[in-house]
Design a protein around this motif. Structure first.
Motif, mmCIF file in Angstrom:
data_model
loop_
_atom_site.group_PDB
_atom_site.id
_atom_site.type_symbol
_atom_site.label_atom_id
_atom_site.label_comp_id
_atom_site.label_asym_id
_atom_site.label_seq_id
_atom_site.Cartn_x
_atom_site.Cartn_y
_atom_site.Cartn_z
ATOM 1 N N LEU A 11 0.807 -1.218 0.000
ATOM 2 C CA LEU A 11 0.000 0.000 0.000
ATOM 3 C C LEU A 11 0.844 1.273 0.000
ATOM 4 O O LEU A 11 0.563 2.214 -0.735
ATOM 5 N N ASP A 12 1.897 1.301 0.841
ATOM 6 C CA ASP A 12 2.726 2.512 0.878
ATOM 7 C C ASP A 12 4.143 2.257 0.357
ATOM 8 O O ASP A 12 4.987 3.151 0.382
ATOM 9 N N TRP A 13 4.431 1.020 -0.070
ATOM 10 C CA TRP A 13 5.684 0.641 -0.732
ATOM 11 C C TRP A 13 6.919 0.824 0.152
ATOM 12 O O TRP A 13 8.018 1.076 -0.340
ATOM 13 N N THR A 14 6.740 0.697 1.465
ATOM 14 C CA THR A 14 7.877 0.740 2.382
ATOM 15 C C THR A 14 8.417 -0.667 2.594
ATOM 16 O O THR A 14 7.701 -1.658 2.416
ATOM 17 N N LYS A 15 9.672 -0.746 2.977
ATOM 18 C CA LYS A 15 10.308 -2.037 3.210
ATOM 19 C C LYS A 15 9.910 -2.567 4.590
ATOM 20 O O LYS A 15 10.139 -1.916 5.597
ATOM 21 N N GLN A 16 9.320 -3.752 4.626
ATOM 22 C CA GLN A 16 8.903 -4.358 5.890
ATOM 23 C C GLN A 16 9.999 -5.207 6.514
ATOM 24 O O GLN A 16 10.169 -5.240 7.731
ATOM 25 N N ALA A 17 10.732 -5.928 5.676
ATOM 26 C CA ALA A 17 11.787 -6.816 6.173
ATOM 27 C C ALA A 17 12.695 -7.180 5.014
ATOM 28 O O ALA A 17 12.356 -6.959 3.839
ATOM 29 N N SER A 18 13.858 -7.726 5.334
ATOM 30 C CA SER A 18 14.782 -8.157 4.285
ATOM 31 C C SER A 18 15.646 -9.295 4.800
ATOM 32 O O SER A 18 15.840 -9.460 6.008
ATOM 33 N N GLU A 19 16.142 -10.088 3.871
ATOM 34 C CA GLU A 19 17.047 -11.194 4.165
ATOM 35 C C GLU A 19 18.131 -11.156 3.105
ATOM 36 O O GLU A 19 17.855 -11.313 1.918
ATOM 37 N N CYS A 20 19.351 -10.903 3.532
ATOM 38 C CA CYS A 20 20.451 -10.760 2.564
ATOM 39 C C CYS A 20 21.598 -11.711 2.869
ATOM 40 O O CYS A 20 22.711 -11.506 2.385
ATOM 41 N N ASN A 21 21.354 -12.733 3.672
ATOM 42 C CA ASN A 21 22.450 -13.591 4.121
ATOM 43 C C ASN A 21 22.179 -15.065 3.859
ATOM 44 O O ASN A 21 22.464 -15.920 4.673
ATOM 45 N N PHE A 22 21.610 -15.367 2.689
ATOM 46 C CA PHE A 22 21.322 -16.758 2.379
ATOM 47 C C PHE A 22 22.594 -17.605 2.322
ATOM 48 O O PHE A 22 22.568 -18.794 2.599
ATOM 49 N N TRP A 23 23.721 -16.986 1.942
ATOM 50 C CA TRP A 23 24.962 -17.738 1.776
ATOM 51 C C TRP A 23 25.790 -17.794 3.055
ATOM 52 O O TRP A 23 26.821 -18.441 3.106
ATOM 53 N N ASP A 24 25.384 -17.098 4.102
ATOM 54 C CA ASP A 24 26.188 -16.984 5.318
ATOM 55 C C ASP A 24 25.833 -18.116 6.283
ATOM 56 O O ASP A 24 24.729 -18.188 6.805
ATOM 57 N N SER A 25 26.786 -19.006 6.536
ATOM 58 C CA SER A 25 26.518 -20.169 7.385
ATOM 59 C C SER A 25 26.267 -19.787 8.831
ATOM 60 O O SER A 25 25.642 -20.527 9.583
ATOM 61 N N SER A 26 26.739 -18.619 9.266
ATOM 62 C CA SER A 26 26.570 -18.229 10.666
ATOM 63 C C SER A 26 25.168 -17.718 10.960
ATOM 64 O O SER A 26 24.746 -17.646 12.107
ATOM 65 N N VAL A 27 24.419 -17.355 9.892
ATOM 66 C CA VAL A 27 23.099 -16.776 10.099
ATOM 67 C C VAL A 27 22.056 -17.856 10.351
ATOM 68 O O VAL A 27 21.103 -17.667 11.087
ATOM 69 N N HIS A 28 22.221 -19.026 9.741
ATOM 70 C CA HIS A 28 21.251 -20.102 9.873
ATOM 71 C C HIS A 28 21.931 -21.353 10.441
ATOM 72 O O HIS A 28 22.082 -22.353 9.742
ATOM 73 N N PRO A 29 22.402 -21.315 11.699
ATOM 74 C CA PRO A 29 23.150 -22.452 12.239
ATOM 75 C C PRO A 29 22.283 -23.679 12.480
ATOM 76 O O PRO A 29 22.812 -24.772 12.648
ATOM 77 N N ASP A 30 20.959 -23.525 12.455
ATOM 78 C CA ASP A 30 20.080 -24.649 12.782
ATOM 79 C C ASP A 30 19.676 -25.458 11.562
ATOM 80 O O ASP A 30 19.005 -26.471 11.684
ATOM 81 N N VAL A 31 20.073 -25.016 10.360
ATOM 82 C CA VAL A 31 19.640 -25.723 9.168
ATOM 83 C C VAL A 31 20.721 -26.690 8.706
ATOM 84 O O VAL A 31 21.798 -26.781 9.290
ATOM 85 N N GLN A 32 20.438 -27.408 7.641
ATOM 86 C CA GLN A 32 21.317 -28.463 7.172
ATOM 87 C C GLN A 32 22.725 -27.941 6.915
ATOM 88 O O GLN A 32 22.916 -26.849 6.410
ATOM 89 N N PRO A 33 23.741 -28.754 7.214
ATOM 90 C CA PRO A 33 25.112 -28.255 7.224
ATOM 91 C C PRO A 33 25.835 -28.280 5.887
ATOM 92 O O PRO A 33 27.013 -28.001 5.849
ATOM 93 N N GLU A 34 25.146 -28.658 4.776
ATOM 94 C CA GLU A 34 25.885 -28.728 3.517
ATOM 95 C C GLU A 34 26.082 -27.318 2.963
ATOM 96 O O GLU A 34 25.356 -26.853 2.105
ATOM 97 N N ILE A 35 27.108 -26.631 3.450
ATOM 98 C CA ILE A 35 27.301 -25.208 3.183
ATOM 99 C C ILE A 35 28.684 -24.974 2.583
ATOM 100 O O ILE A 35 29.669 -25.546 3.032
ATOM 101 N N LYS A 36 28.739 -24.129 1.567
ATOM 102 C CA LYS A 36 30.010 -23.606 1.108
ATOM 103 C C LYS A 36 30.173 -22.237 1.734
ATOM 104 O O LYS A 36 29.299 -21.391 1.625
ATOM 105 N N LEU A 37 31.328 -22.005 2.351
ATOM 106 C CA LEU A 37 31.517 -20.746 3.060
ATOM 107 C C LEU A 37 31.677 -19.577 2.105
ATOM 108 O O LEU A 37 31.391 -18.445 2.451
ATOM 109 N N SER A 38 32.148 -19.848 0.909
ATOM 110 C CA SER A 38 32.273 -18.768 -0.069
ATOM 111 C C SER A 38 31.594 -19.210 -1.354
ATOM 112 O O SER A 38 31.954 -20.236 -1.917
ATOM 113 N N GLN A 39 30.620 -18.440 -1.798
ATOM 114 C CA GLN A 39 29.889 -18.767 -3.004
ATOM 115 C C GLN A 39 29.851 -17.557 -3.919
ATOM 116 O O GLN A 39 29.892 -16.418 -3.473
#
Length: 459
Positions: free
Chosen positions: A251-279
């Motif tokens: 309605l007013d086009w303001t930013k409600q939330a954002s996620e910019c760390n899909f590749w960062d293993s430290s942000v989601h420590p509870d998910v599956q561990p098959e992670i490349k640290l640099s992508q």
């Protein structure tokens, strides 16, 4: 056991060299798609599928031909010729006039700089527009206003008779890559890394006096916007080439939330561990977004992510869901997801809740020594309570559909009629519920025998 009914399949490329991607055995109890129909006709990459009604769909791609199919039988209904270059966009455009019988139309745009309206009942070309100065990359129908929009180097508004009602000035050479409808006669257009909000001003009789105004430019993304999806009347989401997911107020086009760390293993420590640290950015680009009222489902690089809108965080993911980039993802009416990839595979996932383990208390000896015991005890209790009240989820692979030999571009879900997929191997595959199809064949045979008098009932 997978049964092939029409045509033949080749072993998908890259299956011999599996990475850390999950695999699933031949026994796929939760996968109903054990029969398939292979639909042939296209001579090049099939990029688009669009649903016409409950049992018909259209396909289009780089050969410039549009096919209409029956999703139940796999029958080719029409072969539409009119474009001279590849198809760049397609959209259904059904009539909304209550005074006449409902007509099912489709719009197709091509690199030949034309847009054609087709009648899905007759297979005939209704009308053609050839006045574009650049390729139309996206088409959006606004049913409520009974108009449609074309996006290229500019934004054009058309009525059902293909009269140009209004247009913007030249926006950029890159052009509009995606469009979605917003409330209050507005649309959001992705132009490079910018998101432009336009408002349509219609006359009372909608015959003249139309105008389209640019009302806002959102420049929060750092790279090109690749995906744009509506959540509901209040929210929409965008995803960029470098993995930025932004949730917007519609309605007013303001930013409600954002996620910019899909590749960062430290942000989601509870998910599956098959992670490349640099992508690389290609491995974190958001190719496709879809949503329900609760979550946003994102195809990010080779992975799929579930972002909860209320919690404003990722609650589950598979970082290497496929061997190559995920091109399309959809949420089914149940708790299942389907994803398809450049590696030629189509996979079924189920979002499940993890069994919570009791939180271990943190030793407080050190903190007691410095007089922090009470505060730490309260913090520990708050953390424990939060952990107990916050459900954790994971994505489990429950089905693996192997039939295409090249990148699967997208798919359509037809409920009990099955699933339609299209690919760079020039094929369309209809995936069917094997048990259901077997019952239908048995019922048909039973009815024929009864009609012919060959069936004798014994009491």
């Amino acid at each position: 056991m997978l049964r092939w009914l029409i045509g033949g399949g080749r072993e998908p490329q890259g299956l011999a060299e599996k990475s850390s991607v999950q695999t699933i055995g031949e026994e796929q109890i939760q996968n109903p798609y054990t029969e398939l129909l292979v639909l042939k006709g296209h001579q090049d990459i099939v990029r688009f599928l669009v649903q016409i009604d409950d049992c018909r769909f259209a396909s289009a791609g780089d050969d410039g031909i549009i096919f209409l199919w029956n999703a139940q039988t796999g029958e080719k209904l029409f072969e539409l010729h009119g474009h001279t270059h590849k198809i760049t966009a397609i959209a259904p455009f059904s009539s909304s006039d209550a005074s006449e019988e409902k007509k099912h139309l489709i719009l197709t745009a091509s690199a030949d700089r034309t847009v054609i309206v087709w009648d899905c009942t007759s297979g005939r070309q209704v009308q053609r527009v050839s006045c574009f100065h650049s390729t139309v990359k996206c088409l959006t129908v606004l049913q409520r206003l009974d108009v449609w929009l074309s996006g290229g180097s500019d934004l054009c508004v058309w009525n059902r008779k293909l009269d140009l009602l209004c247009k913007t000035s030249h926006l950029t050479d890159a052009g509009i890559s995606a469009l979605i409808e917003l409330p209050k006669n507005c649309v959001a257009a992705a132009v490079g890394k910018e998101l432009i909000i336009f408002r349509l001003l219609a006359s009372n009789d909608r015959s003249e006096g139309w105008n389209v105004l640019e009302v806002k430019r959102l420049v929060d993304h750092q790279d090109s916007i690749l995906s744009l999806a509506s959540v509901n009347d209040l929210t929409f989401v965008t995803g960029s080439h470098v993995g930025e997911l932004i949730v917007w107020d519609a309605l007013d086009w303001t930013k409600q939330a954002s996620e910019c760390n899909f590749w960062d293993s430290s942000v989601h420590p509870d998910v599956q561990p098959e992670i490349k640290l640099s992508q690389s950015p290609n491995e974190t680009s958001i190719q496709h977004l879809t949503s329900d009222e609760e979550c946003v489902f994102a195809a990010v690089g080779k992975g799929i992510y579930v972002y909860n809108l209320q919690m404003k965080r990722v609650i589950a993911c598979q970082r290497t869901a496929h061997d190559s980039s995920v091109l399309h993802i959809e949420k089914l009416p149940n708790r299942q997801l389907i994803s398809c990839s450049e590696d030629g595979s189509v996979r079924i996932w189920e979002l499940r809740e993890k069994q919570q383990l009791p939180a271990e208390p943190i030793p407080t000896g050190f903190f007691n020594m410095w007089g922090f015991g009470r505060a730490n005890k309260q913090a520990n209790q708050a953390a424990k309570k939060m952990q107990e009240n916050t459900p954790m989820y994971f994505l489990e692979l429950v089905g693996d559909l192997i039939g295409h030999s090249s990148a699967v571009q997208m798919f359509l879900y037809f409920g009990e009629l099955g699933l339609a997929t299209c690919s760079a191997d020039h094929l369309i595959i209809l995936w069917k519920d094997g048990e259901r199809e077997s019952r239908l064949r048995s019922l048909t045979l039973f009815q024929k025998l009864a009609q012919n008098g060959d069936l004798q009932l014994k009491f």
